[in-house]
Design an enzyme around this catalytic site. Structure first.
Site, PDB file in Angstrom:
ATOM      1  N   HIS A 241       0.818  -1.227   0.000  1.00  0.00           N
ATOM      2  CA  HIS A 241       0.000   0.000   0.000  1.00  0.00           C
ATOM      3  C   HIS A 241       0.852   1.278   0.000  1.00  0.00           C
ATOM      4  CE1 HIS A 241      -3.658  -2.249   1.290  1.00  0.00           C
ATOM      5  NE2 HIS A 241      -2.862  -2.878   2.144  1.00  0.00           N
TER       6      HIS A 241
HETATM    7  C1  BDR Z   1      -2.396   0.759   5.642  1.00  0.00           C
HETATM    8  O1  BDR Z   1      -2.539   0.217   6.957  1.00  0.00           O
HETATM    9  C2  BDR Z   1      -1.312  -0.260   7.419  1.00  0.00           C
HETATM   10  O2  BDR Z   1      -1.455  -1.530   7.962  1.00  0.00           O
HETATM   11  C3  BDR Z   1      -0.361  -0.246   6.258  1.00  0.00           C
HETATM   12  O3  BDR Z   1       0.954   0.062   6.688  1.00  0.00           O
HETATM   13  C4  BDR Z   1      -0.910   0.819   5.355  1.00  0.00           C
HETATM   14  O4  BDR Z   1      -0.403   2.103   5.699  1.00  0.00           O
HETATM   15  C5  BDR Z   1      -3.173  -0.115   4.678  1.00  0.00           C
HETATM   16  O5  BDR Z   1      -4.516  -0.157   5.035  1.00  0.00           O
END
Ligand code: BDR
Ligand code: CA
Length: 317
Positions: A241
């Site tokens: 992400h």
């Molecule tokens: C986001 O949530 C976190 O777990 C990850 O690092 C990312 O920033 C994805 O939903």
């Protein structure tokens, strides 16, 4: 050069995002600030320091910020995704940084870096938006020093931590609302709808691991994370992400964005942390008389293979 500050909660995908910034010659990494999120603040801060050490960045100031959201207690962390230490249990395998924390807090560091910057700065928040909401609330005069805020967060069509909400926004919806709906700073939101489509597969990770020592180390941090995504996606896919948002911050226009007014559901019901995107035409908004002025550029599409290749090429260098 793009002067850039990262606000982060490492986090396996945060690790890839930090690495991407460190490995990109056009980035002038001014600072890193940390926030609670995937794990607690002490651990996210320790991880950020060690990830910078991996890239030999003793020079980048690091400051710790919020260890809880602005308004309501929120004990939920994402250890089931990132491991107990946020890096699949391998945080200790990273080098320790000789340069410790800056002698200041995250909001003060953000403010002083912006204040001193010779040109507008890109801020890349890849965790809960608590520090950024505080920055904008306390230092409104500095908004002119921000070129863009490129945020990883939000879900347009179904979340990851609840049915409707994405983790970063759900972790502090009041802060997210402040940043996404109440401020006038140029902002790009990279929601999970697109980051999931940019998932990388085993062969991508194998190529990165084979590229050299740093690539091998990054891939070693993914064991718990990959297993989580294998189960949740039901296929060979690992969702980086935060690195996708960082790619857009480094290479503006890599993701295709559409401007739309946003709001964030801050009630305590099932919709808490959901993004409400106004996708009506401007004419329809005007005619109804019920509209918000400010728009955020929401990244909803991209040449997916181009994004994957961009990340791989940079991280392999
Ligand atoms: C986001 O949530 C976190 O777990 C990850 O690092 C990312 O920033 C994805 O939903
Ligand atoms: Ca993150």
């Amino acid at each position: 050069m793009t002067p850039l500050i990262i606000d982060t909660d490492p986090g396996v995908d945060d690790a890839f995002a930090i690495a991407l910034a460190c490995a990109s010659p056009e980035v002038d990494l001014l600072g890193v600030t940390t926030v609670f999120g995937n794990v607690g603040l002490a651990m996210t801060t320790r991880n950020a320091l060690r990830l910078l050490a991996l890239y030999g960045r003793e020079d980048v100031p690091v400051a710790a910020g919020a260890d809880r959201p602005l308004v309501f207690p929120h004990p939920h962390r994402a250890r089931y995704v990132h491991g107990q230490d946020g890096l699949s249990g391998l945080s200790d395998s990273l080098p320790e940084r000789a340069t410790g924390l800056a002698n200041t807090d995250a909001v003060s560091l953000l403010a002083s870096l912006l204040d001193r910057a010779a040109q507008p700065v890109t801020i890349v928040p890849i965790g809960p938006l608590t520090n950024i909401a505080l920055l904008l609330a306390v230092h409104p005069s500095l908004t002119g020093k921000i070129a863009r805020i490129v945020i990883m967060g939000g879900a347009m069509n179904g979340g990851n931590v609840t049915a409707g909400a994405e983790f970063n926004v759900w972790s502090d919806p009041e802060a997210a609302r402040r940043v996404l709906a109440e401020e006038e700073v140029p902002t790009v939101l990279v929601p999970m709808d697109l980051t999931v489509r940019c998932a990388v597969d085993t062969s991508w990770l194998d190529r990165l691991a084979a590229s050299g020592e740093r690539g091998r180390t990054l891939v070693s941090l993914t064991s718990v994370y990959r297993e989580h995504y294998r189960k949740s996606l039901g296929r060979d896919g690992t969702v980086l992400h935060d690195a996708v948002a960082m790619a857009e911050a480094i290479s503006p226009g890599l993701l295709k964005t559409s401007p739309m007014p946003l709001d964030v559901e801050c009630g305590q019901g099932a919709g808490r942390g959901m993004i409400i995107a106004d996708r009506r035409s401007t004419a329809a908004r005007e005619e109804s008389g019920v509209r918000r002025g400010r728009t955020v550029d929401v990244a909803l599409d991209a040449e997916l293979d181009t994004v994957r290749e961009f990340m791989l090429e940079r991280l392999s260098s």
